[in-house]
Design an enzyme around this catalytic site. Structure first.
Site, PDB file in Angstrom:
ATOM      1  N   ARG A  62      33.326  31.697  37.651  1.00  0.00           N
ATOM      2  CA  ARG A  62      33.698  30.401  37.090  1.00  0.00           C
ATOM      3  C   ARG A  62      32.902  29.277  37.770  1.00  0.00           C
ATOM      4  NH1 ARG A  62      37.784  28.683  38.680  1.00  0.00           N
ATOM      5  NH2 ARG A  62      38.326  30.215  40.277  1.00  0.00           N
ATOM      6  N   LYS A 202      40.634  31.686  31.346  1.00  0.00           N
ATOM      7  CA  LYS A 202      41.230  30.746  32.291  1.00  0.00           C
ATOM      8  C   LYS A 202      41.529  29.395  31.632  1.00  0.00           C
ATOM      9  CE  LYS A 202      41.623  33.289  35.936  1.00  0.00           C
ATOM     10  NZ  LYS A 202      42.984  33.764  36.326  1.00  0.00           N
ATOM     11  N   HIS A 221      50.018  32.454  38.561  1.00  0.00           N
ATOM     12  CA  HIS A 221      48.829  33.283  38.734  1.00  0.00           C
ATOM     13  C   HIS A 221      49.265  34.504  39.542  1.00  0.00           C
ATOM     14  CE1 HIS A 221      44.540  33.861  40.502  1.00  0.00           C
ATOM     15  NE2 HIS A 221      44.658  34.489  39.344  1.00  0.00           N
ATOM     16  N   SER A 239      41.731  36.129  44.304  1.00  0.00           N
ATOM     17  CA  SER A 239      40.799  37.206  44.020  1.00  0.00           C
ATOM     18  C   SER A 239      40.474  37.981  45.292  1.00  0.00           C
ATOM     19  CB  SER A 239      39.515  36.625  43.429  1.00  0.00           C
ATOM     20  OG  SER A 239      38.580  37.629  43.163  1.00  0.00           O
ATOM     21  N   LYS A 243      45.806  42.088  44.057  1.00  0.00           N
ATOM     22  CA  LYS A 243      46.816  41.788  43.035  1.00  0.00           C
ATOM     23  C   LYS A 243      46.778  42.806  41.896  1.00  0.00           C
ATOM     24  CE  LYS A 243      46.040  37.810  41.248  1.00  0.00           C
ATOM     25  NZ  LYS A 243      45.462  38.069  39.919  1.00  0.00           N
ATOM     26  N   THR A 244      45.592  43.057  41.366  1.00  0.00           N
ATOM     27  CA  THR A 244      45.455  44.017  40.268  1.00  0.00           C
ATOM     28  C   THR A 244      45.671  45.446  40.753  1.00  0.00           C
ATOM     29  OG1 THR A 244      43.945  42.568  39.065  1.00  0.00           O
ATOM     30  CG2 THR A 244      43.880  44.900  38.507  1.00  0.00           C
ATOM     31  N   ASP A 258      47.566  39.436  35.834  1.00  0.00           N
ATOM     32  CA  ASP A 258      46.964  38.179  36.290  1.00  0.00           C
ATOM     33  C   ASP A 258      47.779  36.920  36.026  1.00  0.00           C
ATOM     34  OD1 ASP A 258      44.771  36.937  37.600  1.00  0.00           O
ATOM     35  OD2 ASP A 258      43.963  36.294  35.687  1.00  0.00           O
ATOM     36  N   ARG A 324      33.101  42.892  36.986  1.00  0.00           N
ATOM     37  CA  ARG A 324      34.434  42.901  36.360  1.00  0.00           C
ATOM     38  C   ARG A 324      34.518  43.932  35.233  1.00  0.00           C
ATOM     39  NH1 ARG A 324      38.743  39.384  38.214  1.00  0.00           N
ATOM     40  NH2 ARG A 324      37.737  37.821  39.528  1.00  0.00           N
TER      41      ARG A 324
END
Length: 536
Positions: A62, A202, A221, A239, A243-244, A258, A324
């Site tokens: 981003r 996003k 988030h 990131s 988390k994932t 997410d 990704r």
């Protein structure tokens, strides 16, 4: 007249979205057709196993400094302007007109999708993209309406994504040729000058972060999953904190990886897919995510392929560390079909502490939970960014500052009230380093993290004896099933207690310095929950 390349065109036509004189629109194409278009146009290649592989060019992540919000009567007092850049309505109008002119005589791909699995709190999103693979990306990431729903679909938010468009800072009020501009009043998002597809998803999150809090809904988030007992858990984290990975647990049902909302009816996913980091991905450590890389319909971004076999090399970071994979949620075998769950009983705040001084797990009281939520701490490690040679603390409030349209206290107060109302247990989990900082110690073993999380979620860790950490004031278990006791006390993993104390004191000061800006917006209990200054 614009040509429509398929028959799933709703009654609310493209012309009503302000786009005219297009060469054609490919409306609501599915994966096989989008594959064909992406390959035919030279946008992507196919990897061994069937995933589509695209390179995003100069932008491999981003561009937060190129994001702008229209400042008008609606947003003037509502937006957290310390964290957001403004453009005027006139500048947005000029940008919108120039992007529409740029789109004329071109092919565009359109997808009609939902942002939000809870019907009462979702937004209908129409996304126009210049690239076929971007259309597949957002189709993977958001929620796909049924064909019957598509026929009566009316967008509540319109996104126009044109990577080949170059913005003019003097004319459009932006910073560079790259721009992400949001007009909350007219419900339009304009994205130009970047091929990084994450900007599209996003933008939907940023929109929901603005519109949901006044309705009493907490946008988050975070990832979410549900145990066999039907009880849900939320995982907050920036990131690289896991988390994932940690939410994709084969023994639990995945709600989403997410972005979620927390309403009076429970937790709901904003999305219909996952956007997982691929760097150093392995079948052994993350089998559920790895399996999606070998599926037709998945998209891999900036992943390097063997030129002969087309096999992916997930250890190759020559293009970026931010490789990704974007895939539909149903590619995960244990994914929730509804994208909804009941109120959580546990919240896990993940941090990757590259200084190696935070414990692998700590229990937070409500005031500490709000402190750490507003702090949003993790740390960058050496080598992940140009010029980073030592660990660097990163504080991203609410674990997602770039997407928080309103002041952090708005989200913090919502979370505090929901935690109190539903009696939620809160935990701080360090997935970073132990035994020393990055370069000296080692990464926290994922088996340890999983064992501690399992004990926290099944309730057994609550019965363990606890001690209070002298630096951060955290409540740390003395013992846990299947975990060596010494790793629970960070200082015992260091060879030098004196070096540990110095590193811990430095991080305490970083926490306190960062929190100064939030102190006027919280009560005395939260201020007292921050780590106490360490005596010299």
């Amino acid at each position: 007249m614009t040509k429509h390349a398929d028959f799933f065109v709703p009654s609310f036509g493209v012309d009503k979205s302000g786009l005219e004189d297009l060469k054609s629109t490919f409306h609501n194409l599915e994966a096989p057709q989008l594959y064909e278009e992406a390959i035919r146009r030279g946008e992507a290649t196919i990897a061994k196993g069937g995933a589509l592989v695209a390179n995003t060019g100069a932008h491999t992540g981003r561009s937060p400094k190129d994001k702008f919000i229209v400042r008008d009567a609606l947003t003037d007092r509502a937006i957290w302007w310390d964290n957001s850049s403004a453009i005027t309505p006139a500048q947005f109008d000029a940008l919108h007109a120039d992007m529409r002119a740029h789109a004329a005589a071109r092919d565009l791909f359109a997808q009609d999708l939902y942002g939000g699995a809870e019907p009462a709190n979702r937004v209908n999103v129409r996304v126009f993209t210049e690239y076929a693979w971007h259309s597949l990306f957002i189709r993977n990431l958001l929620i796909r309406p049924s064909k019957d729903e598509l026929r009566s679909f009316v967008p509540g938010l319109t996104i126009l994504d044109l990577p080949s468009f170059a913005a003019d800072p003097a004319r459009h009020g932006c910073r560079s040729e790259t721009v992400v501009a949001i007009d909350f009043t007219r419900k339009i998002v304009l994205i130009g000058g970047t091929s990084y597809a994450g900007e599209i998803k996003k933008s939907v999150f940023s929109y929901l972060n603005f519109v949901l809090p006044p309705q009493g809904v907490m946008p988050m988030h975070c990832s979410a999953n549900v145990g066999r007992d039907g009880v849900s858990t939320l995982f907050f984290g920036l990131s690289g904190t896991g988390k994932t990975t940690l939410s994709a647990d084969a023994s639990r049902t995945l709600v989403g990886d997410d972005e979620h909302g927390w309403s009076p009816d429970g937790v709901f996913n904003f999305e219909g897919g996952c956007y997982a980091k691929a760097i150093r991905l392995s079948k052994e450590a993350e089998p559920e995510i790895f399996s999606t890389t070998e599926r037709f319909g998945s998209i891999m971004e900036n992943v390097v392929l063997d030129p002969l076999t087309r096999a992916a090399d997930f250890d190759d970071a020559s293009r970026t560390e931010n490789t990704r994979i974007a895939y539909p949620l149903d590619f995960i075998a244990n994914a929730s079909e509804s994208g909804r769950a009941g109120h959580p009983k546990n919240i896990v705040m993940l941090t990757c502490d590259a200084f190696g001084v935070l414990p692998p797990i700590a229990r937070l009281d409500p005031a500490q939970a709000m402190f750490h939520f507003l702090s949003g701490y993790t740390a960058k490690v050496a080598g992940t960014e140009k010029g980073v040679s030592e660990p660097q603390a990163t504080f991203s409030t609410c674990f997602g500052a770039p997407f928080m349209s309103r002041h952090p206290s708005v989200y913090g107060n919502l979370l505090r009230d929901l935690v109190a109302k539903h009696g939620v247990n809160c935990w701080l989990v360090n997935t970073g380093w132990t035994g020393g900082k990055y370069g000296v110690g080692q990464r926290m073993p994922i088996k340890v993290t999983r064992a501690l999380l399992a004990a926290a979620l099944d309730g057994s860790l609550a019965k363990a004896p606890y001690r209070t950490d002298p630096f951060f004031g955290l409540s740390i278990p003395v013992a846990a099933p299947g975990v060596q006791a010494s790793i629970l006390n960070p200082v015992e993993t260091w060879s030098s207690p004196e070096e540990f104390a110095e590193a811990a004191a430095n991080l305490v000061e970083m926490f306190r310095t960062n929190f100064v800006k939030f102190a006027p917006h919280v009560d005395a209990e939260v201020i007292e929950a921050q780590p106490a200054p360490v005596a010299a």
